[in-house]
Write a protein that holds these residues in place. Structure first.
Motif, short mmCIF file in Angstrom:
data_model
loop_
_atom_site.label_atom_id
_atom_site.label_comp_id
_atom_site.label_asym_id
_atom_site.label_seq_id
_atom_site.Cartn_x
_atom_site.Cartn_y
_atom_site.Cartn_z
N HIS A 1 0.83 -1.21 0.00
CA HIS A 1 0.00 0.00 0.00
C HIS A 1 0.86 1.26 0.00
CE1 HIS A 1 -3.69 -2.10 0.21
NE2 HIS A 1 -3.62 -2.46 1.48
N GLN B 1 -7.24 2.93 1.92
CA GLN B 1 -7.05 2.65 0.50
C GLN B 1 -8.39 2.70 -0.25
OE1 GLN B 1 -4.30 3.20 -0.83
NE2 GLN B 1 -3.29 1.29 -1.36
N TYR C 1 -7.58 0.59 -7.00
CA TYR C 1 -7.35 0.78 -5.56
C TYR C 1 -8.36 0.02 -4.71
CZ TYR C 1 -3.37 3.89 -5.63
OH TYR C 1 -2.09 4.40 -5.77
#
Length: 423
Positions: free
Chosen positions: A28, A92, A170
């Motif tokens: 990430h 995220q 994402y």
């Protein structure tokens, strides 16, 4: 802690699940590296604003190390690691839907927060589940394997951006966090015979006492400066300035620059287990190993920067290999923490040490950018800033090496006599 349960199959299961959480955190953290152009278009931002994402994450990561260490000592690594996995997943997901620069910055702030809540927990689990003789090897395996998350992020995220678009790419990355969250919940235990452990309540008095006791021990400070002086050169090259330095500063091809950065990652992964075995066999010479590695990094950089014109390709290969060794060498600082602090403040001391390398990296990232702007893009001048931090770090390592040995001689003269020194 049950020593008989250490180094068992269960210990490796806990380590592998924790390692998966760390891999995902690095994934990430690094996912934006291949999304720079897409992010610039999506948020209509400049290159300087884009670099703010990286600086913000480093700043949050570094600033949160001590609070996270205190939280781990209070609530146990399992609870804090779960919290980090949840924060990473949600942030995220938010980043996937972000349409303004401000919203994206806020999401990346929380990505940095979730990232910061993972590594300290993993080191605490390693110390709880493995015997003292195995801890150095497992620790120095953990760092390089976890950092490979940056490589893992590159190919799938590049494909996802082109085939799925920003939001779906994402969201897919965020979905991986759900898998890790459930794995941590199902398989991770704080200790072999305790799913969760709890420390003393986090009153201001206890926080001050824990921080003061951790920092007072010269072994903690020695670990801090080891981490500070070994890590930043490879981090700065791999995170932001390596590619521009090779292409614009040394006039290599883009393909060769990419190869050099890949070689550096390979050096990191190969050096980790080698150094783990080395310090496991020679625990009383850890600072000597660090001093030799950093001196080698300084020498190789000096040759490259002093070379008339562009350094030859083979010299750049030597540079990235030697600099890459500094990454896993920074993990030696955590082994000093392990042998210098009791279990009840181990994560607090680890957090203190873990912020050192990232503080040095952040300082260097900013300084290189400022010097480039003021010297008409002179990479040799900009990269020479590293000598400031090398000088500071090497002096401090030597200083606290002497103090740590004096502490061992004072507190445990029999141990000193058996091993003739520490560090």
């Amino acid at each position: 802690m049950n020593v008989a349960g250490q180094n068992s199959r269960a210990a490796y299961v806990v380590w592998l699940v924790g390692l998966a959480a760390y891999l995902l955190a690095v994934f990430h953290r690094s996912s934006l590296a291949v999304a720079g152009l897409v992010a610039s278009e999506r948020f209509d931002i400049t290159a300087a604003q884009l670099s703010t994402f990286v600086m913000l994450q480093l700043l949050v990561y570094s600033a949160m190390q001590i609070p996270v260490g205190l939280a781990v000592d209070r609530f146990g690594p399992r609870a804090v690691m779960l919290g980090g996995a949840v924060v990473l997943t949600v942030s995220q997901g938010a980043f996937a839907f972000a349409e303004t620069y401000g919203t994206a910055l806020a999401a990346r702030f929380f990505v940095g927060l979730g990232d910061a809540m993972t590594f300290v927990c993993l080191l605490r689990l390693v110390n709880a589940w493995f015997s003292p003789g195995r801890v150095p090897q497992i620790t120095l395996l953990t760092g390089p394997i976890g950092q490979s998350g940056a490589i893992i992020a590159a190919v799938p995220m590049t494909w996802a951006f082109s085939e799925l678009g920003w939001t779906k790419a994402y969201l897919a990355a965020a979905a991986l966090g759900l898998l890790v969250t459930f794995a941590v919940l199902a398989f991770v235990r704080d200790e072999p015979h305790a799913r969760s452990v709890r420390g003393a309540p986090l009153s201001w008095k206890n926080i001050r006492r824990s921080l003061a006791a951790s920092w007072e021990h010269p072994g903690t400070r020695l670990g801090f400066w080891m981490h500070f002086v070994t890590q930043f050169s490879s981090t700065v090259l791999g995170l932001l300035w390596g590619y521009p330095f090779f292409v614009e500063g040394e006039h290599t091809s883009e393909a060769f620059a990419g190869t050099l950065l890949t070689l550096m990652v390979v050096a990191v992964m190969v050096a980790g287990p080698v150094l783990g075995r080395l310090i496991g066999n020679h625990p009383w010479h850890r600072s000597t190993i660090v001093l030799v590695i950093v001196s080698s990094i300084v020498v190789v950089w000096t040759i490259v920067l002093a070379w008339p014109g562009d350094a030859p390709p083979w010299m750049l290969v030597v540079l990235v290999i030697v600099v890459g060794v500094g990454g896993p060498a920074s993990m030696i600082g955590f082994d000093l923490v392990r042998t210098s602090n009791p279990v009840d403040r181990l994560s607090t001391a680890t957090g203190i040490v873990n912020q050192a390398g990232f503080l040095a990296s952040l300082t260097t990232v900013i300084a290189v950018g400022v010097i480039l702007d003021r010297t008409d893009q002179s990479f040799k001048a900009a990269m020479s800033f590293q000598y400031v931090l090398w000088a500071l770090g090497l002096v401090q390592v030597w200083r606290y090496r002497v103090r740590t040995r004096a502490r061992v001689l004072r507190d445990d003269p029999d141990r000193w006599a058996r091993h003739a020194g520490l560090g």
